[in-house]
Design a protein around this motif. Sequence first.
Motif, PDB file in Angstrom:
ATOM      1  N   ALA A 150       6.177  -3.548   1.124  1.00 47.77           N
ATOM      2  CA  ALA A 150       5.165  -4.103   0.236  1.00 47.77           C
ATOM      3  C   ALA A 150       3.771  -3.339   0.161  1.00 47.77           C
ATOM      4  O   ALA A 150       3.047  -3.149  -0.948  1.00 47.77           O
ATOM      5  CB  ALA A 150       5.078  -5.664   0.375  1.00 47.77           C
ATOM      6  N   VAL A 151       3.333  -2.969   1.382  1.00 48.52           N
ATOM      7  CA  VAL A 151       2.080  -2.098   1.647  1.00 48.52           C
ATOM      8  C   VAL A 151       2.427  -0.834   0.769  1.00 48.52           C
ATOM      9  O   VAL A 151       1.581  -0.359  -0.038  1.00 48.52           O
ATOM     10  CB  VAL A 151       2.027  -1.789   2.908  1.00 48.52           C
TER      11      VAL A 151
ATOM     12  N   ILE B 111       4.229  -0.170  -1.898  1.00 54.55           N
ATOM     13  CA  ILE B 111       3.995  -0.386  -3.206  1.00 54.55           C
ATOM     14  C   ILE B 111       2.781  -0.627  -3.911  1.00 54.55           C
ATOM     15  O   ILE B 111       2.452   0.015  -4.848  1.00 54.55           O
ATOM     16  CB  ILE B 111       5.032  -1.814  -3.626  1.00 54.55           C
ATOM     17  N   ASN B 112       2.267  -1.440  -3.152  1.00 58.07           N
ATOM     18  CA  ASN B 112       0.690  -1.549  -3.395  1.00 58.07           C
ATOM     19  C   ASN B 112       0.012  -0.203  -3.510  1.00 58.07           C
ATOM     20  O   ASN B 112      -0.700  -0.011  -4.337  1.00 58.07           O
ATOM     21  CB  ASN B 112      -0.070  -2.619  -2.576  1.00 58.07           C
ATOM     22  N   GLY B 113       0.175   0.517  -2.344  1.00 56.61           N
ATOM     23  CA  GLY B 113      -0.735   1.898  -2.288  1.00 56.61           C
ATOM     24  C   GLY B 113      -0.141   2.818  -3.406  1.00 56.61           C
ATOM     25  O   GLY B 113      -0.908   3.567  -3.707  1.00 56.61           O
TER      26      GLY B 113
ATOM     27  N   ILE C 167      -0.968   4.410   3.435  1.00 54.84           N
ATOM     28  CA  ILE C 167       0.026   3.567   3.455  1.00 54.84           C
ATOM     29  C   ILE C 167       0.613   3.388   4.908  1.00 54.84           C
ATOM     30  O   ILE C 167       0.883   2.321   5.372  1.00 54.84           O
ATOM     31  CB  ILE C 167       1.033   4.056   2.512  1.00 54.84           C
TER      32      ILE C 167
ATOM     33  N   PHE D  19       0.754   1.944  -6.356  1.00 55.29           N
ATOM     34  CA  PHE D  19      -0.060   1.765  -7.682  1.00 55.29           C
ATOM     35  C   PHE D  19      -1.518   1.821  -7.596  1.00 55.29           C
ATOM     36  O   PHE D  19      -2.202   2.085  -8.548  1.00 55.29           O
ATOM     37  CB  PHE D  19       0.444   0.292  -8.044  1.00 55.29           C
ATOM     38  N   GLU D  20      -1.939   1.767  -6.549  1.00 52.05           N
ATOM     39  CA  GLU D  20      -3.436   2.115  -6.141  1.00 52.05           C
ATOM     40  C   GLU D  20      -3.838   3.438  -5.812  1.00 52.05           C
ATOM     41  O   GLU D  20      -4.615   3.738  -5.787  1.00 52.05           O
ATOM     42  CB  GLU D  20      -3.988   1.260  -5.102  1.00 52.05           C
TER      43      GLU D  20
ATOM     44  N   LYS E 216      -3.098   5.355  -3.520  1.00 54.62           N
ATOM     45  CA  LYS E 216      -3.500   5.543  -2.372  1.00 54.62           C
ATOM     46  C   LYS E 216      -2.653   6.762  -1.619  1.00 54.62           C
ATOM     47  O   LYS E 216      -1.534   7.038  -2.087  1.00 54.62           O
ATOM     48  CB  LYS E 216      -3.514   4.530  -1.270  1.00 54.62           C
TER      49      LYS E 216
END
Length: 158
Positions: A121-122, A124-126, A136, A128-129, A131
């Motif tokens: 989950a971290v 995936i967010n990273g 991550i 898209f952001e 990062k």
Amino acid sequence: MIFNPIAALVAALSTFLVGFIWYNPKVFGTAWMTETGMTEEKAKKGNMAKIFGLTFILSVIMSFFLPLIVIHQSGVLQIVNGDATNPAYMAYMEVVGENHRSFGHGALHGLMTGVMLILPAVAINGLFEQKSWKYILITGGYWVVSLTLMGAIICGWK
């Protein structure tokens, strides 16, 4: 007793201990600040009461859900709709009892939750952001270690 609210609260507090060590400048703090663009000045402008208060509340929410993942007996109790007097549950408990109710077993399930649920989950967010993988892995790693410790506390502390 399957659920120990004191253990859940201690598990929630353990995230602060892990964070204190993990985000220390001598560990990953400096790298994390670089990856996020955080500065000492910006950090000092944050409302620490709000940040730490909400962090504790959210950690409590996690620790109150975690027994469903790290304690096998919780799953069996769910099957019988929470009825601890159900003959099927009583038979299970007679055979299994407190098996797998240990710090090590809880740590294993906490680790698995961190690696197989939270880290992705971290990541995936990273992604898209946009990062870095360093960010991550630092952030995801914190949660893997935190959930491992939380799982150990919740499962092992009866």
